[in-house]
Design a protein around this motif. Structure first.
Motif, PDB file in Angstrom:
ATOM      1  N   TYR A 107       0.826  -1.196   0.193  1.00 10.88           N
ATOM      2  CA  TYR A 107       0.051   0.016   0.134  1.00 10.88           C
ATOM      3  C   TYR A 107       0.712   1.326   0.050  1.00 10.88           C
ATOM      4  O   TYR A 107       0.497   2.297  -0.754  1.00 10.88           O
ATOM      5  CB  TYR A 107      -0.865  -0.040   1.171  1.00 10.88           C
ATOM      6  N   LEU A 108       1.963   1.111   0.901  1.00 11.17           N
ATOM      7  CA  LEU A 108       2.930   2.471   0.825  1.00 11.17           C
ATOM      8  C   LEU A 108       3.600   2.617  -0.399  1.00 11.17           C
ATOM      9  O   LEU A 108       3.942   3.636  -0.739  1.00 11.17           O
ATOM     10  CB  LEU A 108       3.931   2.117   1.827  1.00 11.17           C
ATOM     11  N   VAL A 109       4.051   1.334  -1.119  1.00  9.99           N
ATOM     12  CA  VAL A 109       4.486   1.677  -2.391  1.00  9.99           C
ATOM     13  C   VAL A 109       3.701   2.084  -3.625  1.00  9.99           C
ATOM     14  O   VAL A 109       4.235   3.040  -4.294  1.00  9.99           O
ATOM     15  CB  VAL A 109       4.935   0.208  -2.911  1.00  9.99           C
ATOM     16  N   LYS A 110       2.419   1.716  -3.446  1.00  9.56           N
ATOM     17  CA  LYS A 110       1.425   2.353  -4.425  1.00  9.56           C
ATOM     18  C   LYS A 110       1.161   3.796  -4.103  1.00  9.56           C
ATOM     19  O   LYS A 110       1.189   4.648  -5.193  1.00  9.56           O
ATOM     20  CB  LYS A 110       0.009   1.608  -4.088  1.00  9.56           C
ATOM     21  N   ILE A 111       1.238   4.268  -2.903  1.00 11.56           N
ATOM     22  CA  ILE A 111       1.098   5.588  -2.271  1.00 11.56           C
ATOM     23  C   ILE A 111       2.265   6.644  -2.950  1.00 11.56           C
ATOM     24  O   ILE A 111       2.096   7.555  -3.559  1.00 11.56           O
ATOM     25  CB  ILE A 111       0.980   5.783  -0.954  1.00 11.56           C
ATOM     26  N   LYS A 112       3.516   5.875  -3.020  1.00 16.79           N
ATOM     27  CA  LYS A 112       4.591   6.358  -3.274  1.00 16.79           C
ATOM     28  C   LYS A 112       4.672   6.858  -4.528  1.00 16.79           C
ATOM     29  O   LYS A 112       5.501   7.742  -5.195  1.00 16.79           O
ATOM     30  CB  LYS A 112       5.659   5.660  -2.922  1.00 16.79           C
ATOM     31  N   ASN A 113       4.224   5.928  -5.544  1.00 18.40           N
ATOM     32  CA  ASN A 113       4.335   5.932  -6.949  1.00 18.40           C
ATOM     33  C   ASN A 113       3.046   6.845  -7.730  1.00 18.40           C
ATOM     34  O   ASN A 113       3.068   7.015  -8.916  1.00 18.40           O
ATOM     35  CB  ASN A 113       4.330   4.642  -7.658  1.00 18.40           C
ATOM     36  N   ASP A 114       2.080   7.236  -6.916  1.00 12.86           N
ATOM     37  CA  ASP A 114       0.767   7.797  -7.267  1.00 12.86           C
ATOM     38  C   ASP A 114       1.388   9.360  -7.198  1.00 12.86           C
ATOM     39  O   ASP A 114       1.884   9.903  -6.178  1.00 12.86           O
ATOM     40  CB  ASP A 114      -0.346   7.493  -6.129  1.00 12.86           C
ATOM     41  N   ASN A 115       1.258  10.032  -8.287  1.00 11.70           N
ATOM     42  CA  ASN A 115       1.458  11.315  -8.536  1.00 11.70           C
ATOM     43  C   ASN A 115       0.433  12.307  -7.790  1.00 11.70           C
ATOM     44  O   ASN A 115       0.974  13.338  -7.219  1.00 11.70           O
ATOM     45  CB  ASN A 115       1.308  11.720 -10.095  1.00 11.70           C
ATOM     46  N   PHE A 116      -0.639  11.819  -7.318  1.00 11.41           N
ATOM     47  CA  PHE A 116      -1.624  12.606  -6.569  1.00 11.41           C
ATOM     48  C   PHE A 116      -1.046  12.570  -5.221  1.00 11.41           C
ATOM     49  O   PHE A 116      -0.879  13.781  -4.750  1.00 11.41           O
ATOM     50  CB  PHE A 116      -3.066  11.770  -6.464  1.00 11.41           C
ATOM     51  N   PHE A 117      -0.649  11.711  -4.654  1.00 11.27           N
ATOM     52  CA  PHE A 117       0.050  11.888  -3.308  1.00 11.27           C
ATOM     53  C   PHE A 117       1.418  12.645  -3.171  1.00 11.27           C
ATOM     54  O   PHE A 117       1.661  13.182  -2.305  1.00 11.27           O
ATOM     55  CB  PHE A 117       0.174  10.294  -2.733  1.00 11.27           C
ATOM     56  N   LYS A 118       2.021  12.446  -4.217  1.00  7.30           N
ATOM     57  CA  LYS A 118       3.250  13.070  -4.546  1.00  7.30           C
ATOM     58  C   LYS A 118       2.777  14.747  -4.437  1.00  7.30           C
ATOM     59  O   LYS A 118       3.487  15.609  -3.642  1.00  7.30           O
ATOM     60  CB  LYS A 118       3.894  12.788  -5.724  1.00  7.30           C
ATOM     61  N   ASP A 119       2.050  15.147  -5.392  1.00  3.12           N
ATOM     62  CA  ASP A 119       1.462  16.447  -5.309  1.00  3.12           C
ATOM     63  C   ASP A 119       0.983  17.072  -4.074  1.00  3.12           C
ATOM     64  O   ASP A 119       1.005  18.234  -3.552  1.00  3.12           O
ATOM     65  CB  ASP A 119       0.343  16.515  -6.362  1.00  3.12           C
ATOM     66  N   LEU A 120       0.075  15.958  -3.382  1.00  4.36           N
ATOM     67  CA  LEU A 120      -0.481  16.482  -1.889  1.00  4.36           C
ATOM     68  C   LEU A 120       0.540  16.603  -1.012  1.00  4.36           C
ATOM     69  O   LEU A 120       0.478  17.581  -0.124  1.00  4.36           O
ATOM     70  CB  LEU A 120      -1.135  14.973  -1.693  1.00  4.36           C
ATOM     71  N   PHE A 121       1.758  15.879  -0.909  1.00  9.56           N
ATOM     72  CA  PHE A 121       2.778  16.162  -0.067  1.00  9.56           C
ATOM     73  C   PHE A 121       3.545  17.471  -0.276  1.00  9.56           C
ATOM     74  O   PHE A 121       3.823  18.340   0.452  1.00  9.56           O
ATOM     75  CB  PHE A 121       3.760  15.158  -0.195  1.00  9.56           C
ATOM     76  N   ILE A 122       3.625  17.790  -1.639  1.00 15.01           N
ATOM     77  CA  ILE A 122       4.446  18.936  -2.106  1.00 15.01           C
ATOM     78  C   ILE A 122       3.537  20.141  -1.653  1.00 15.01           C
ATOM     79  O   ILE A 122       3.909  21.122  -1.053  1.00 15.01           O
ATOM     80  CB  ILE A 122       4.879  19.009  -3.459  1.00 15.01           C
ATOM     81  N   THR A 123       2.340  20.213  -1.761  1.00 14.76           N
ATOM     82  CA  THR A 123       1.354  21.210  -1.650  1.00 14.76           C
ATOM     83  C   THR A 123       1.168  21.438  -0.326  1.00 14.76           C
ATOM     84  O   THR A 123       1.066  22.700   0.372  1.00 14.76           O
ATOM     85  CB  THR A 123      -0.175  20.828  -2.187  1.00 14.76           C
ATOM     86  N   PHE A 124       0.981  20.338   0.712  1.00 16.18           N
ATOM     87  CA  PHE A 124       0.951  20.337   2.292  1.00 16.18           C
ATOM     88  C   PHE A 124       2.094  20.932   2.655  1.00 16.18           C
ATOM     89  O   PHE A 124       2.115  21.856   3.812  1.00 16.18           O
ATOM     90  CB  PHE A 124       0.470  18.993   2.764  1.00 16.18           C
ATOM     91  N   SER A 125       3.310  20.505   2.207  1.00 18.66           N
ATOM     92  CA  SER A 125       4.582  21.034   2.913  1.00 18.66           C
ATOM     93  C   SER A 125       4.641  22.543   2.547  1.00 18.66           C
ATOM     94  O   SER A 125       4.961  23.311   3.380  1.00 18.66           O
ATOM     95  CB  SER A 125       5.652  20.223   2.188  1.00 18.66           C
ATOM     96  N   GLY A 126       4.471  22.910   1.310  1.00 16.45           N
ATOM     97  CA  GLY A 126       4.335  24.311   0.812  1.00 16.45           C
ATOM     98  C   GLY A 126       3.553  25.210   1.963  1.00 16.45           C
ATOM     99  O   GLY A 126       3.793  26.205   2.240  1.00 16.45           O
ATOM    100  N   GLN A 127       2.331  24.562   1.997  1.00 13.50           N
ATOM    101  CA  GLN A 127       1.382  25.538   2.767  1.00 13.50           C
ATOM    102  C   GLN A 127       1.704  25.442   4.129  1.00 13.50           C
ATOM    103  O   GLN A 127       1.070  26.471   4.946  1.00 13.50           O
ATOM    104  CB  GLN A 127      -0.091  24.867   2.507  1.00 13.50           C
TER     105      GLN A 127
END
Length: 428
Positions: free
Chosen positions: A5-25
């Motif tokens: 499940y964690l590998v799937k999240i890691k490879n999902d662009n949505f969750f990458k974008d979510l992490f970048i946006t959350f960190s930026g905000q």
């Protein structure tokens, strides 16, 4: 199972974008804390009330000038990208920029031409007429910056999107540190710098993607489409930013400048937390808009459901945190004088829970349908909000009214989303 499940999240662009946006905000939120701290210490409680009214008034003007292009640009750019049509992207960018410039000219003429009316209407005084020009400049700067990062949202460059927001906050902080005892000068400098920065970002975009600003018939072919989408949403955008401005005006009329300062402090704490919710929507709008062309609508809907659970948990945590550390938070963000508003803060912080659901669903609703669901939800809840505020006899009652208004808004947004999803499923 967990590893998979964690590998799937890691490879999902949505969750990458979510992490970048959350960190930026998180960074943007911390910088907002710093800015609020500087302003509240440099000025009195009543001056902070004026500052808050100016800031919210500028937000209203900004989004009228934008003509909802902050929503339309990422939606249609995302669709054009999914279609792999670069010429269409250029057309959307030129048409939307032309719309913003025309609206700036019209609104500036209205504000400056009727400056005496607006100063009386907004401030209930005759000493703030000189703010109209700087508010127009500041609003134009915000429009240009919003236009630029709306494009980055549309092409899923969320690192660049967050970088723009962070740079903007630093501009505000540095200007505030060098200018003291003059709100007019602060907004003047903010306006000049945001316009300059916005122009630079627009130049970078047009140069990088070989877009041309030369007006040609084929470039304006999308103007009608953009207007048809954005026009019904303008009342909603107006109401959205009037949601915090008009209550401050009513509190100012009924209870005076000092109480408006305390009420502003409570609103500010809410508005410092809510960007964590609203800016995740920056990912969802282009994602939902492109999903119908990428045939992954069910997957996107599932992600929004998961985010709903996360939003609820984060909201509850935020409410509990304010209840435990409210006095400390007010002293940290403002100064000791603002601890007098703790009761109002503890009441109003509850409104972030229903507001979180509105903030989660507003972008997906705009991505799913041309029908302005958000405008309907905002308008109905806003009318109820204002009516109840007019009948409120104490500042504490105004705080309870805020909870009622946001609860209505959140529930209406949720019911609208369920209706759209059911309608979508029936059409398959």
């Amino acid at each position: 199972m967990l590893k998979k499940y964690l590998v799937k999240i890691k490879n999902d662009n949505f969750f990458k974008d979510l992490f970048i946006t959350f960190s930026g905000q998180i960074i943007v939120m911390l910088l907002s804390f710093v800015l609020n701290k500087i302003i509240s210490n440099q000025y009195s409680v009543s001056d902070y009330g004026v500052y808050s009214i100016l800031k919210r008034f500028a937000s209203v003007i900004t989004f009228i000038m934008l003509m909802s292009m902050g929503i339309a640009v990422p939606k249609y750019i995302a669709e054009a990208k999914a279609k792999k049509n670069k010429r269409l992207m250029e057309s959307y960018m030129v048409s939307s920029l032309l719309t913003i410039i025309i609206m700036f000219v019209v609104i500036t003429a209205v504000l400056i031409g009727l400056d005496s009316f607006w100063e009386k209407f907004i401030f209930n005084s005759s000493n703030n007429r000189n703010y109209m020009l700087v508010i127009c400049l500041f609003s134009l700067g915000n429009c240009l910056v919003t236009y630029a990062f709306s494009f980055y949202r549309g092409i899923n460059e969320f690192f660049k999107y967050n970088l723009i927001n962070i740079v903007l906050q630093f501009i505000f902080i540095f200007a505030t540190l060098f200018v003291k005892n003059s709100l007019w000068m602060i907004y003047c400098i903010w306006g000049i710098f945001t316009i300059f920065y916005g122009v630079i970002e627009i130049y970078i975009i047009f140069n990088k993607f070989n877009f041309s600003l030369k007006l040609r018939r084929h470039k304006l072919c999308t103007l009608k489409e953009l207007i048809e989408y954005s026009l019904p949403r303008i009342p909603g955008e107006f109401v959205l930013f009037a949601y915090s401005l008009v209550p401050l005006m009513i509190v100012s009329y009924k209870f005076g400048a000092t109480q408006v300062g305390y009420f502003s402090a409570a609103l500010s704490i809410n508005s410092l937390v809510t960007p964590l919710f609203s800016l995740v929507g920056t990912i969802l709008l282009p994602l939902v808009s492109g999903s119908k062309y990428n045939n992954n609508e069910k997957e996107v809907n599932k992600k929004i459901l998961i985010l709903g659970y996360i939003y609820a948990l984060v909201s509850i945590f935020g409410i509990v945190f304010v209840y435990i550390f409210g006095d400390f938070l007010l002293t940290l963000l403002f100064n000791q004088e603002y601890t007098k508003s703790i009761e109002i803060v503890k009441i109003m912080i509850i409104s972030i829970l229903p507001n979180a659901f509105y903030l989660l669903l507003r972008n997906p609703l705009d991505g799913k349908s041309k029908f302005p669901y958000n405008t309907i939800c905002l308008t109905i809840s806003f009318i109820i909000y204002i009516i109840l505020l007019l009948f409120a006899s104490t500042i504490k009652m105004c705080a309870f009214v805020t909870i009622v208004a946001y609860t209505i808004l959140g529930l209406m947004s949720l019911f609208s989303w369920l209706y759209v999803i059911r309608k979508e499923e029936n059409s398959l």
